[in-house]
Design an enzyme around this catalytic site. Structure first.
Site: not given
Ligand SMILES: *Cc1c(COP(=O)(O)O)cnc(C)c1O
Length: 419
Positions: A341-342, A316, A273-276, A370
């Site tokens: 305004c922060e 972060y 499940e790659p995102g970033r 993100y």
């Molecule tokens: C956020 C998330 C991801 C993706 O995370 P990355 O750090 O962006 O790869 C994968 N699986 C689950 C369940 C998540 O909550």
């Protein structure tokens, strides 16, 4: 970030000038490189060549349907965490049989929608959720394929807000008690228990926690099979890091090796499940300098993008490279701040950056993950446009919001009308 590079002193994305996009659609905007997405996806996938696998893009990192559609065309599935993300994935044409659904708080409504769509699997996060999944599947006359999200209690050694696989985190079921939960789930009549899932954190720059987690998961799978539960999927979640600044991101091959060594010759379909890792370095945020000012001790570059557009620095204390779209000879130590305004509204602090003059452009690098995903309308700022570059052209995949978009869902109550 080879997909954003200088030609004759100005920054291009795959042959398209960022200055030109800015002059045509205004600022701020996110711009993504299609080739960056496809190259990252393909190297990720090739690292696991010869293994049964499904790569489910984590929608929450970059949820635009233009991006999801691009990834879907490459063969990606989707990792979703809400009904809204299910809607996006389906709208983008992602195959439901490649959609996995995680999240500690799935509502019954969301569960019904995912059952209707025929998703691959629910990643259940609690004993109560198992019961609700079973009930809703039965009511719908369907069977719900599930994995249980295991909390392997592995320390990913990242920022505390983005570690998820420790006992003190709210996610998953602790590895010590999960075997019982699997047996319980297997006894529920409308569930098919087919997978084990973990997701230990985000922006991991060391592969050893993945190896540790994979070993724990593989030993669990063997236990479960011994219990007569036919586990078909090992979902290792996301979390593989990228280079933002001076960190060294693991090579896909090393990540794959860590997991494949643990998996050995286990007969299993792997899910990732790659995102970033796919989206982070595929996008930048382009912003124009509105003003500059000196406070005596500090120099400020006030730009037209703010924490509502890119929250990561404020949230972060995250580092994003700040590069000039048109290279300058001079540099200056400055804070790059937005109009919100922060005091916490900054994109960079005490940074040696190019001395871009008023009217010039900065590219905030590595903003694809993100970034737009966490954007808000705080301070009633319409959200930025998003652009996808492919084959030497650019495509607007999200138009800039208008003032009408801001107030569209709102209304003045009847007792205040016709004043
Ligand atoms: C956020 C998330 C991801 C993706 O995370 P990355 O750090 O962006 O790869 C994968 N699986 C689950 C369940 C998540 O909550």
């Amino acid at each position: 970030m080879d997909y954003f590079s200088y030609e004759n002193g100005t920054m291009y994305c795959e042959g398209v000038s960022l200055e030109q996009i800015a002059s045509e659609i205004g600022t701020p905007f996110y711009v993504y490189s299609a080739k960056s997405f496809s190259d990252s996806f393909n190297t990720f996938s090739n690292a696991f060549k010869g293994r049964e696998k499904i790569i489910c893009f984590a929608v929450k990192s970059c949820p635009n349907i233009g991006i999801l559609s691009l990834l879907g065309s490459l063969g990606a599935g989707a990792d979703i965490v809400s009904g809204g993300e299910l809607h996006r994935a389906l709208r983008a044409g992602i195959n439901p049989e490649k959609i996995v659904y995680a999240g500690v708080g799935k509502t019954r409504q969301e569960i019904r929608e995912a059952l209707d769509a025929g998703i691959l699997m629910f990643n259940a996060e609690s004993a109560q959720e198992l019961d609700v999944l079973n009930e809703e599947a039965k009511k719908a006359g369907k069977r719900a394929r599930i994995a249980i999200r295991v909390n392997p209690n592995v320390d990913p050694k990242t920022h505390p807000y983005i570690s998820t696989g420790l006992k003190k985190n709210k996610f998953g079921i602790s590895v010590e008690t999960v075997r019982e939960q699997f047996r319980y789930a297997a006894g529920l009549d409308s569930l098919d228990v087919e997978g084990v899932h973990c997701h230990i954190g985000s922006q991991l720059t060391d592969v050893s926690p993945f190896a540790d987690a994979a070993k724990i998961m593989v030993s669990l799978i063997k236990d479960l099979r011994a219990d007569g539960i036919d586990i078909k999927y090992l979902d290792m979640g996301g979390g593989l890091g990228i280079t933002y600044n001076d960190e060294t991101a693991p090579e896909h091959e090393d990540y794959a090796k860590a997991i494949l060594e643990a998996a050995g010759n286990l007969d299993i379909t792997l899910i990732f499940e790659p995102g970033r890792n796919l989206s982070g370095n595929a996008g930048v945020l382009v912003t124009r300098v509105l003003y500059t000012k000196d406070s005596g001790t500090k120099h400020f570059k006030i730009v037209d993008a703010a924490m509502n557009d890119l929250a990561r620095p404020s949230l972060y204390d995250a580092y994003h490279g700040i590069l000039p779209v048109c290279e300058t000879a001079e540099t200056i130590t400055c804070d790059v701040v937005g109009p919100v305004c922060e005091t916490g509204d900054f994109l960079a602090k005490d940074r040696i950056a190019a001395d871009v003059p008023v009217g010039g452009l900065f590219a905030v690098m590595s903003a694809g993950a993100y970034g737009m995903s966490m954007a808000s309308n705080y301070n009633s700022r319409p959200r930025a446009a998003e652009v996808l570059v492919s084959g030497g052209n650019y495509y607007i995949i999200r138009r800039r919001e208008t003032y009408a978009d801001l107030t569209g869902p709102e209304s003045v109550p009847s007792f205040l009308r016709n004043r």
